[in-house]
Design an enzyme around this catalytic site. Structure first.
Site, short mmCIF file in Angstrom:
data_model
loop_
_atom_site.label_atom_id
_atom_site.label_comp_id
_atom_site.label_asym_id
_atom_site.label_seq_id
_atom_site.Cartn_x
_atom_site.Cartn_y
_atom_site.Cartn_z
N TRP A 141 -3.15 -2.45 -1.47
CA TRP A 141 -2.92 -3.90 -1.62
C TRP A 141 -3.84 -4.53 -0.58
CZ3 TRP A 141 -1.13 -8.03 1.38
CH2 TRP A 141 -0.71 -9.16 0.66
N HIS B 120 14.54 -38.52 -4.39
CA HIS B 120 13.78 -38.86 -3.18
C HIS B 120 12.32 -38.45 -3.28
CE1 HIS B 120 17.37 -40.22 -1.18
NE2 HIS B 120 17.99 -39.09 -1.51
N GLU C 281 6.91 -15.84 -9.91
CA GLU C 281 6.23 -14.60 -9.54
C GLU C 281 5.89 -13.71 -10.72
OE1 GLU C 281 8.29 -12.11 -6.62
OE2 GLU C 281 10.19 -12.64 -7.49
N ASN D 1 -2.02 2.55 6.00
CA ASN D 1 -1.31 1.30 5.69
C ASN D 1 -1.19 0.51 6.98
OD1 ASN D 1 -0.91 2.22 3.14
ND2 ASN D 1 1.29 2.56 3.33
N GLY D 2 -1.30 -0.80 6.91
CA GLY D 2 -1.14 -1.61 8.11
C GLY D 2 -2.42 -2.38 8.42
N CYS E 71 0.85 -1.18 0.00
CA CYS E 71 0.00 0.00 0.00
C CYS E 71 0.89 1.24 0.00
CB CYS E 71 -0.95 0.10 1.19
SG CYS E 71 -2.06 -1.29 1.35
N LYS F 84 11.77 -16.26 -9.31
CA LYS F 84 11.57 -15.22 -10.34
C LYS F 84 10.57 -15.69 -11.38
CE LYS F 84 12.67 -12.38 -8.90
NZ LYS F 84 13.42 -12.24 -7.70
N GLU G 88 16.10 -19.08 -6.22
CA GLU G 88 15.80 -17.74 -6.71
C GLU G 88 15.34 -17.77 -8.17
OE1 GLU G 88 15.13 -15.00 -5.53
OE2 GLU G 88 15.49 -13.52 -7.10
N ARG H 86 3.79 -0.63 -4.78
CA ARG H 86 3.55 -1.10 -3.41
C ARG H 86 2.17 -1.73 -3.24
NH1 ARG H 86 6.91 1.48 0.74
NH2 ARG H 86 5.33 0.72 2.14
N LYS I 56 5.42 -4.77 -3.49
CA LYS I 56 6.78 -4.63 -2.97
C LYS I 56 6.71 -4.11 -1.54
CE LYS I 56 11.17 -3.61 -5.00
NZ LYS I 56 11.43 -4.99 -5.42
C1 F6R Z 1 10.91 -11.48 -4.82
C2 F6R Z 1 10.77 -10.40 -3.87
C3 F6R Z 1 10.37 -10.73 -2.47
C4 F6R Z 1 11.27 -9.93 -1.51
C5 F6R Z 1 10.80 -10.12 -0.07
C6 F6R Z 1 11.69 -9.39 0.91
O1 F6R Z 1 11.30 -11.03 -6.06
O2 F6R Z 1 10.96 -9.27 -4.20
O3 F6R Z 1 10.44 -12.08 -2.20
O4 F6R Z 1 12.58 -10.37 -1.68
O5 F6R Z 1 9.49 -9.65 0.06
O6 F6R Z 1 11.71 -8.02 0.65
P1 F6R Z 1 12.83 -7.09 1.25
O7 F6R Z 1 14.12 -7.47 0.61
O8 F6R Z 1 12.39 -5.71 0.91
O9 F6R Z 1 12.86 -7.34 2.73
#
Ligand code: F6R
Length: 610
Positions: free
Chosen positions: A73, A506, A490, A99-100, A2, A487, A483, A27, A605
């Protein structure tokens, strides 16, 4: 998670609020809204969907010089027009964005319903505005005093901006667990949950801390506590520029952030390679050599990609410094009542520096007396301010929801730490020098991988219609696989799983078939032949194999359907280099599938809620 924006000053407020929302959209992007002061009235617009939908509903000119906005969000209630923020009280005299999460929302709502308040949304935020309204009216209080009383009844987290029709040009802000930043302009003031919305107008900012409130108007700001004690807060000047938040002429932020990595890694390493003593120099560590030597264990904590970076970092540190090191999901760690040891170094990793779970783990460790080192990208963020020692990544603002350049910079910081710890113990100056040269070569090796983009895009196009993909790696290549799968899932929504090579047989092998492409990461280490054995196992089940390797082993070429050959590198940095290939693979898969690359569904994010 948010986004909040607020403005007060001489300019037209609505365009500034909309511009801020667009910059905050990463966000949260399921609905948005603004409220502005217009003479003694509040005017509000809200819409489900992206900012463009809201914008299309606004009149061409809105006469107003102050207001608040929000991009959402969803937590409480579906992404609808009525659940979008801002929320207003019944007679439309107060408006608030939040937010929250309000944890005692149900109890508070019941009481308000009993008093005859009609709710227009399913959100917890609407409770706040009705409570605030009642406090203002019952006690004839100013907005800031009423806000204090209201917040004293709240259990939960919040970043808040509120306005009242009776005080045009004044915004009231409050923070507990969700960031609020005041932006100081020339005769104007702004507020936002994140620097990205402020950078066009000012770089001089004040970060509110938990438990603080503020009043802003065009002439300045006043910060106070919940007990109404005034606080003298100094501003800081940030170095990020507006261009850092632009796409640089590319179609997607994600692409820009991938191809920027030679430069962002250079920035991460800059000034940190101590060639004289063949070690790394990390100023913010706040640990002298004696203290470094006392560390008997390292625990790394983070979430999502930051956790995977931590896992990669644990391999780097353990192999070079021989200090037992492991990585764990920050939330899991804090909820299992962890034992905190005096000689353990706790490292928290976070791009945003605001991730709730990582912050909560930091506080839990500090409460029990542990020393926490932060690896953070966002300057001045909460984690950066609260840790005992810190290393900034200097990767610049990361806008796309999926982490790329910050992830790579996290690994680069871990490589620096591994050399530093290694040189204080096990490794020779000669080896230290060789490793520093390896670090210096990362940017050009990343450039070489980016040059493979056409090949990688063709592979992405060929396999993007698959329902499932596997990413396989052994020991230090396993976090790279995790990772890579992260990627792909997501941003392309392809189901992707990562497994350690040894685990395939396994269980997961039951799912491997001609329809499941397997991306196998094979660094040229002494375990290479074992990983080639994994290729044999996969190939025997007719699955398409895409090898990502810096080895010239012929058997890899015979077995794999495609070989993405990355530059030869020391194992310390191989994960960084091969990771770039997997980022490009995910990007081109998402583009081929016409996904919303920068704002993938259901994600946001900076996860500032639990
Ligand atoms: C994946 C991604 C998330 C962040 C996670 C932690 O591409 O961006 O998995 O890595 O939410 O975020 P930060 O690094 O901001 O603590």
């Amino acid at each position: 998670m948010c986004g909040i924006i607020g403005y007060t000053g001489p300019q037209a407020a609505a365009p500034i609020l909309i511009d801020g929302l667009r910059r905050l959209e990463y966000r949260g992007y399921d609905s948005a809204g603004i409220t502005v002061h217009s003479r003694k009235k509040l005017l509000s617009w809200k819409a489900a969907g992206k900012i463009a939908v809201l914008e299309s509903q606004l009149p061409e000119t809105i006469k107003s010089n102050s207001g608040i906005g929000h991009t959402r969000w969803a937590t409480h209630g579906a992404p609808t027009d009525s659940n979008a923020h801002p929320h207003l009280n019944s007679n439309q005299t107060l408006s608030l964005v939040h937010n929250g999460i309000i944890e005692n929302a149900d109890t508070l709502k019941e009481a308000l319903l009993d008093d005859g308040i009609e709710f227009k949304s399913e959100t917890d935020t609407e409770i706040l505005v009705h409570l605030l309204s009642r406090t203002v009216n019952d006690n004839q209080l100013s907005l800031i005093d009423a806000m204090r009383i209201t917040l004293s009844k709240i259990v939960g987290t919040y970043g808040i901006a509120a306005i009242s029709n009776s005080d045009p040009g004044t915004l009231v802000l409050a923070r507990n667990g969700s960031p609020v930043i005041i932006g100081i302009g020339q005769g104007e003031m702004l507020a936002a949950s994140d620097m990205s919305a402020l950078s066009r107008y000012t770089r001089e900012v004040v970060h509110l801390d938990d438990g603080e409130l503020a009043v802003i108007n065009p002439n300045g700001f006043e910060v106070s506590t919940m007990d109404a004690i005034a606080k003298d807060k100094a501003s800081i000047t940030l170095s990020n520029s507006t261009e850092d938040y632009d796409k640089g002429g590319h179609k997607h932020y994600l692409y820009k952030e991938i191809i920027d990595q030679p430069e962002t890694v250079r920035r991460t390493l800059s000034g940190r390679l101590n060639t004289r003593f063949s070690t790394a120099h990390l100023g913010g560590l706040n640990l002298d050599p004696r203290e470094l030597l006392k560390i008997t264990r390292i625990k790394i904590l983070g979430c999502g990609s930051a956790l995977y970076a931590g896992m990669a970092g644990s391999h780097m540190i353990e192999s070079l410094a021989r200090i037992p090191t492991d990585a764990e999901a920050a939330a899991e760690f804090r909820y299992r009542n962890p034992v905190i040891e005096a000689d353990t170094l706790y490292i928290v990793v976070s791009q945003s520096g605001e991730t709730f779970d990582t912050l909560a783990a930091t506080r839990e460790i500090q409460r029990k007396g542990g020393f926490v080192l932060g690896i953070v990208n966002s300057v001045g963020s909460t984690i950066a301010r609260e840790v005992d020692g810190g290393i900034y990544m200097h990767a610049g603002p990361e806008v796309s929801v999926a982490s790329t350049k910050a992830y790579t910079s996290m690994l680069s910081v871990f490589a620096l730490l591994a050399i530093l710890f290694g040189r204080s113990r096990d490794i020779s100056p000669q080896k230290g020098t060789q490793l520093l040269q390896e670090l210096q070569s990362i940017p050009e090796k990343i450039t070489a991988v980016i040059a493979l983009e056409k090949q990688i895009a063709a592979i992405a196009k060929k396999y993007c219609k698959c329902h499932s993909a596997f990413f396989i790696g052994r020991t230090s290549a396993y976090p790279v696989a995790l990772e890579g799968a992260q990627k792909l899932k997501e941003i392309s929504y392809i189901h992707a799983e990562a497994y350690p090579a040894s685990e395939l047989k396994h269980g997961p092998l039951a799912l491997v078939s001609k329809d499941t492409p397997c991306f196998v990461i094979l660094p040229d280490t002494d375990l290479l032949l074992k990983s080639v054995g994994t290729l044999e196992e996969i190939k025997a089940r007719s699955a398409p194999v895409i090898a990502v390797t810096d080895s010239n082993n012929k058997r890899i070429d015979e077995l794999a359907d495609h070989v993405i050959r990355t530059p030869t590198s020391d194992p310390l940095v191989q994960g960084i280099i091969s990771g770039i290939a997997l980022q490009l693979l995910a990007y081109h898969s998402a583009v081929a599938l016409k996904r919303d690359v920068d704002q993938p569904r259901n994600l946001a994010k900076s996860v500032t809620v639990e």
